[in-house]
Design an enzyme around this catalytic site. Sequence first.
Site, PDB file in Angstrom:
ATOM      1  N   HIS A  17       0.449  51.167  40.968  1.00 53.60           N
ATOM      2  CA  HIS A  17       0.237  49.818  40.855  1.00 53.60           C
ATOM      3  C   HIS A  17       1.461  49.121  41.337  1.00 53.60           C
ATOM      4  O   HIS A  17       1.957  47.944  40.794  1.00 53.60           O
ATOM      5  CB  HIS A  17       0.367  50.483  39.341  1.00 53.60           C
ATOM      6  CG  HIS A  17      -0.551  51.215  39.040  1.00 53.60           C
ATOM      7  ND1 HIS A  17      -1.122  50.820  37.669  1.00 53.60           N
ATOM      8  CD2 HIS A  17      -0.951  52.595  38.683  1.00 53.60           C
ATOM      9  CE1 HIS A  17      -1.677  52.211  37.591  1.00 53.60           C
ATOM     10  NE2 HIS A  17      -1.586  53.364  38.142  1.00 53.60           N
TER      11      HIS A  17
ATOM     12  N   TYR B 128       8.892  56.961  38.516  1.00 57.04           N
ATOM     13  CA  TYR B 128       9.228  55.617  38.052  1.00 57.04           C
ATOM     14  C   TYR B 128      10.914  54.966  38.617  1.00 57.04           C
ATOM     15  O   TYR B 128      11.295  53.921  39.766  1.00 57.04           O
ATOM     16  CB  TYR B 128       9.302  55.312  36.857  1.00 57.04           C
ATOM     17  CG  TYR B 128       7.480  55.104  36.321  1.00 57.04           C
ATOM     18  CD1 TYR B 128       6.553  55.822  36.939  1.00 57.04           C
ATOM     19  CD2 TYR B 128       7.677  54.586  35.427  1.00 57.04           C
ATOM     20  CE1 TYR B 128       5.634  56.054  36.349  1.00 57.04           C
ATOM     21  CE2 TYR B 128       6.144  54.581  35.156  1.00 57.04           C
ATOM     22  CZ  TYR B 128       4.932  55.098  35.386  1.00 57.04           C
ATOM     23  OH  TYR B 128       3.816  54.955  35.193  1.00 57.04           O
TER      24      TYR B 128
END
Lengths: 348, 173
Positions: free
Chosen positions: A63, A330
Amino acid sequence: MSTPLNSRARALRLTAIGLGVAALGAGFAFAAGWVGPDRLTPKRIVDTFEAQAGHYPGYRKNHAKGVCISGYFESSGQAAELSSARVFSQSKVPVIGRFAIGGANPHSADASVATRSLAVEFTSDDGQRWRSGMNTPPVLAVNTIEGFYEQVLAMTPVPATGKPDPARLQAFFAAHPESAAFRQWVKDYRPSDSFANSAYHSINAFRLIDAKGTVHYMRWKLQPLTPFDPLPAQVEDPNYLQNDLRQRLAEGPLRWNLLLTLAEPGDAVNDPSQPWPAQRRQVNAGTVVIEQVDAAEQGACRDLNFDPLILPTGIEPSADPILAARSAAYSESFNRRSREAAHSGVQP
Amino acid sequence: MNATFHPLLRGLHWLMALLILSMLFIGVSMISDLSPRHSLLVNVHKLIGLALLVLVVVRIGVRVFVGSPALPGDLPSAQRWAAKASHLVLYGMMLAMPLLGWGMLSAGGYPLPLQLPALLPQDIRVYALLRQAHGWLAYLLFATVLLHLAAALVHGLIRRDGVLRSMWSGRVN
């Protein structure tokens, strides 16, 4: 000082000491994954993203293309009986966040990617923070981290077309029957013309803990209050969605209802590939109001890791293995991005 | 000067030895772990790290106050120097590791356990620096722990000069 050892005893003892220290060192190397069986690690996941989409220093590793936004959350108070989290009772909670499109290439055209995301951080007045990364699909195609990795590999773009090999994708879906709901979503999907009229889903389930300590499993979605309009068939502007967002926010704030869907016994609370039955009870926890989009390459969201396991008291993770893997991956992306930022600047 | 370490120092030493070794193993395994164990290990790592920070401050205070036993008189001066230097380095690292952890979480914009205040303002570049320092110092700490362990065992099993016993049992011959 005791009597000196004879040379044989001394050699034996020295060997024992050497072996003991070496064993501890070997145990450490095993714990680190430097030796032993080949494991799927956060590093390998992020390496694979970069191998497929390219290396873009300073950008998020998935993203990658996004913009920072800010606003607030107006709690309805209706979720306060389900969770002791302050965010559900405080009348106005500051929110920062980030709209993005899926994929690891920060230069993709907005209209070329089906998955869109909204990441948010709520900061309540008790100092607690709730971060979340939500996507437009309500479910994932897989329910294990190995499955996720196979999916990433199956989506490797073919150099000639720049798109995944259809045969390879088909083989992946055939090997993963749990992807049925996701495939149905893809089939029915009609892209909207804006971040503003897209719905965003938690995908993974979480546990709401009320004041008495009772656990309520739930998933949530941000349901747009902006009416749906389809994406035009032909979109020239590669930054179509970002420009649309700026335009809309120049005219006024955008709103979403935060709808919590509560699980019932037997629902798949640890499996993000399985939807829950449509008639499940929904609670409208309040309204997310986005007021402002920040300038490109700036903004409060830029230096944040939207780790979905950063949760306030009153919200806990489910045992969904994908949720834990997201947190780990992440973190790897954030570490890598921060090191790159030290050299070549930070990207939103 | 006593021939053995003060009982409080011995207690602190063995408790911290256990915690530090656990922390090194937890730390190095959690960063390569994608399973649900990952978040559990990260939370445990933060809490033990905080406990170790409190313990090392107490230990430095006790050590300065009650002192430590003298090294054997026949120890060669190079080994004497190495013993003193490695202890200084160990104390420095025991203090630096939890502070780097606290600092890096602050600079990275992460929430802190027990709602502790941030040590530093949020800054991704500072985070990068501290995160890398935390990792490299952990490897250095593990290497120093191995050396320290080997040296202690040489004192206890080869030289049998009472140095290991001064930390182990407190009894002198």
